[in-house]
Design a protein around this motif. Structure first.
Motif, PDB file in Angstrom:
ATOM      1  N   PHE A   1       0.858  -1.185   0.000  1.00  0.00           N
ATOM      2  CA  PHE A   1       0.000   0.000   0.000  1.00  0.00           C
ATOM      3  C   PHE A   1       0.893   1.233   0.000  1.00  0.00           C
ATOM      4  CE2 PHE A   1       0.486  -1.670   4.307  1.00  0.00           C
ATOM      5  CZ  PHE A   1       0.894  -0.575   5.046  1.00  0.00           C
ATOM      6  N   ASN A   2       0.303   2.409  -0.199  1.00  0.00           N
ATOM      7  CA  ASN A   2       1.087   3.643  -0.240  1.00  0.00           C
ATOM      8  C   ASN A   2       1.858   3.839   1.061  1.00  0.00           C
ATOM      9  OD1 ASN A   2       0.247   4.476  -2.831  1.00  0.00           O
ATOM     10  ND2 ASN A   2      -1.625   5.368  -2.001  1.00  0.00           N
ATOM     11  N   ALA A   3       3.151   4.135   0.933  1.00  0.00           N
ATOM     12  CA  ALA A   3       3.987   4.308   2.119  1.00  0.00           C
ATOM     13  C   ALA A   3       3.453   5.455   2.973  1.00  0.00           C
ATOM     14  CB  ALA A   3       5.423   4.582   1.703  1.00  0.00           C
ATOM     15  N   PRO A   4       3.266   5.232   4.271  1.00  0.00           N
ATOM     16  CA  PRO A   4       2.710   6.271   5.140  1.00  0.00           C
ATOM     17  C   PRO A   4       3.787   7.007   5.946  1.00  0.00           C
ATOM     18  CG  PRO A   4       2.577   4.172   6.248  1.00  0.00           C
ATOM     19  CD  PRO A   4       3.304   3.925   4.943  1.00  0.00           C
ATOM     20  N   CYS A   5       3.461   8.211   6.369  1.00  0.00           N
ATOM     21  CA  CYS A   5       4.247   8.931   7.363  1.00  0.00           C
ATOM     22  C   CYS A   5       3.279   9.456   8.415  1.00  0.00           C
ATOM     23  CB  CYS A   5       5.017  10.077   6.728  1.00  0.00           C
ATOM     24  SG  CYS A   5       6.454   9.547   5.764  1.00  0.00           S
ATOM     25  N   GLY A   6       3.706   9.426   9.670  1.00  0.00           N
ATOM     26  CA  GLY A   6       2.835   9.873  10.751  1.00  0.00           C
ATOM     27  C   GLY A   6       1.697   8.914  11.030  1.00  0.00           C
ATOM     28  N   GLU A   7       1.870   7.647  10.646  1.00  0.00           N
ATOM     29  CA  GLU A   7       0.816   6.659  10.876  1.00  0.00           C
ATOM     30  C   GLU A   7       0.899   6.089  12.282  1.00  0.00           C
ATOM     31  OE1 GLU A   7       4.138   3.772   9.642  1.00  0.00           O
ATOM     32  OE2 GLU A   7       3.682   5.908   9.604  1.00  0.00           O
ATOM     33  N   GLY A   8      -0.190   5.484  12.741  1.00  0.00           N
ATOM     34  CA  GLY A   8      -0.146   4.687  13.945  1.00  0.00           C
ATOM     35  C   GLY A   8       0.313   3.285  13.563  1.00  0.00           C
ATOM     36  N   LEU A   9       1.195   2.701  14.349  1.00  0.00           N
ATOM     37  CA  LEU A   9       1.697   1.361  14.067  1.00  0.00           C
ATOM     38  C   LEU A   9       1.590   0.539  15.341  1.00  0.00           C
ATOM     39  CD1 LEU A   9       2.861  -0.044  11.550  1.00  0.00           C
ATOM     40  CD2 LEU A   9       5.142   0.414  12.458  1.00  0.00           C
ATOM     41  N   VAL A  10       0.852  -0.575  15.269  1.00  0.00           N
ATOM     42  CA  VAL A  10       0.552  -1.374  16.456  1.00  0.00           C
ATOM     43  C   VAL A  10       0.935  -2.829  16.211  1.00  0.00           C
ATOM     44  CG1 VAL A  10      -1.263  -2.150  18.025  1.00  0.00           C
ATOM     45  CG2 VAL A  10      -1.367   0.156  17.045  1.00  0.00           C
ATOM     46  N   TYR A  11       1.565  -3.443  17.207  1.00  0.00           N
ATOM     47  CA  TYR A  11       1.914  -4.866  17.161  1.00  0.00           C
ATOM     48  C   TYR A  11       0.973  -5.580  18.130  1.00  0.00           C
ATOM     49  CZ  TYR A  11       5.042  -8.975  17.035  1.00  0.00           C
ATOM     50  OH  TYR A  11       5.582 -10.231  16.859  1.00  0.00           O
ATOM     51  N   ALA A  12       0.059  -6.367  17.589  1.00  0.00           N
ATOM     52  CA  ALA A  12      -0.950  -7.029  18.415  1.00  0.00           C
ATOM     53  C   ALA A  12      -0.990  -8.517  18.080  1.00  0.00           C
ATOM     54  CB  ALA A  12      -2.316  -6.408  18.184  1.00  0.00           C
ATOM     55  N   GLY A  13      -0.585  -9.339  19.038  1.00  0.00           N
ATOM     56  CA  GLY A  13      -0.575 -10.779  18.801  1.00  0.00           C
ATOM     57  C   GLY A  13       0.428 -11.133  17.721  1.00  0.00           C
ATOM     58  N   ASP A  14      -0.057 -11.701  16.617  1.00  0.00           N
ATOM     59  CA  ASP A  14       0.826 -12.054  15.503  1.00  0.00           C
ATOM     60  C   ASP A  14       0.625 -11.110  14.315  1.00  0.00           C
ATOM     61  OD1 ASP A  14      -1.674 -12.825  14.752  1.00  0.00           O
ATOM     62  OD2 ASP A  14      -1.121 -14.822  14.063  1.00  0.00           O
TER      63      ASP A  14
END
Length: 202
Positions: A164-177
């Motif tokens: 997908f289009n490369a984001p800046c200022g995005e939220g990034l979450v690691y949840a489970g797998d």
């Protein structure tokens, strides 16, 4: 920790805040060039800081030793002998040794734009703004590599590209797998309402 602006000016100051005593203590000052919008994570009880920038996009990296209250340089963000800007990107901690980074302004495009926006005047500036901010998303060449930094080996690697289009200022979450990328800009001044989910196969 610091890094960012204080009283409207870029600052190298770093601090710790004690939640129990409510006391703020100044720590060793950051030793690299002043910057904002870096990516950072705590790995093996040390704080790692990469990229960011102000009038230019930076690709260097630093580590803060919490026990020694001291900064030191580590590997720049580089894959296949090519520096990669992660200015404006985001990161998650995968484990005690590794962090994953998505997004970041393209250094050449960003530096060129800042130079023109700061030097052009009147109609030339207006024409440049119209062309620059009206450009297609692809022309900004933001980082679409999925980057992983390993603190044990002090190395970067790419594990592929985001679909997908490369984001800046995005939220990034690691949840489970899974890794979830939430919104963010896809070009200067244009934010996305999209959310993407990827899965880590163990």
């Amino acid at each position: 920790m610091g890094l960012g602006n204080q009283d409207g000016k870029a600052s190298a100051d770093s601090y710790k805040f004690d939640l129990k005593s409510k006391k703020l203590t100044k720590l060793a000052s950051f030793t690299g060039a002043l910057r904002e919008q870096s990516v950072s994570q705590i790995l093996n009880n040390k704080l790692y800081v990469f990229g960011g920038g102000t009038n230019t996009a930076l690709t260097d990296g630093y580590v803060y030793d919490i026990q020694k209250d001291a900064w030191d340089k580590v590997a720049s963000v580089e894959v296949d002998n090519k520096d990669i800007s992660v200015y404006g990107g985001n990161s998650i901690k995968l484990n005690e040794d590794e962090m994953l980074v998505i997004g970041g302004f393209n250094k050449e495009v960003y530096d060129w734009a800042v130079s023109n926006l700061g030097s052009l005047k009147d109609q030339e500036l207006a024409d440049f703004k119209a062309k620059y901010f009206g450009a297609d998303v692809a022309e900004f060449k933001w980082n679409n590599q999925i980057l992983v930094y390993n603190a044990k080996t002090n190395t970067w690697r790419s594990i592929g590209q985001i679909p997908f289009n490369a984001p800046c200022g995005e939220g990034l979450v690691y949840a489970g797998d899974s890794i979830i990328s939430i919104n963010g800009e896809v070009k200067p001044g244009v934010r996305s309402n999209r959310i993407y989910q990827g899965f880590i196969v163990k």
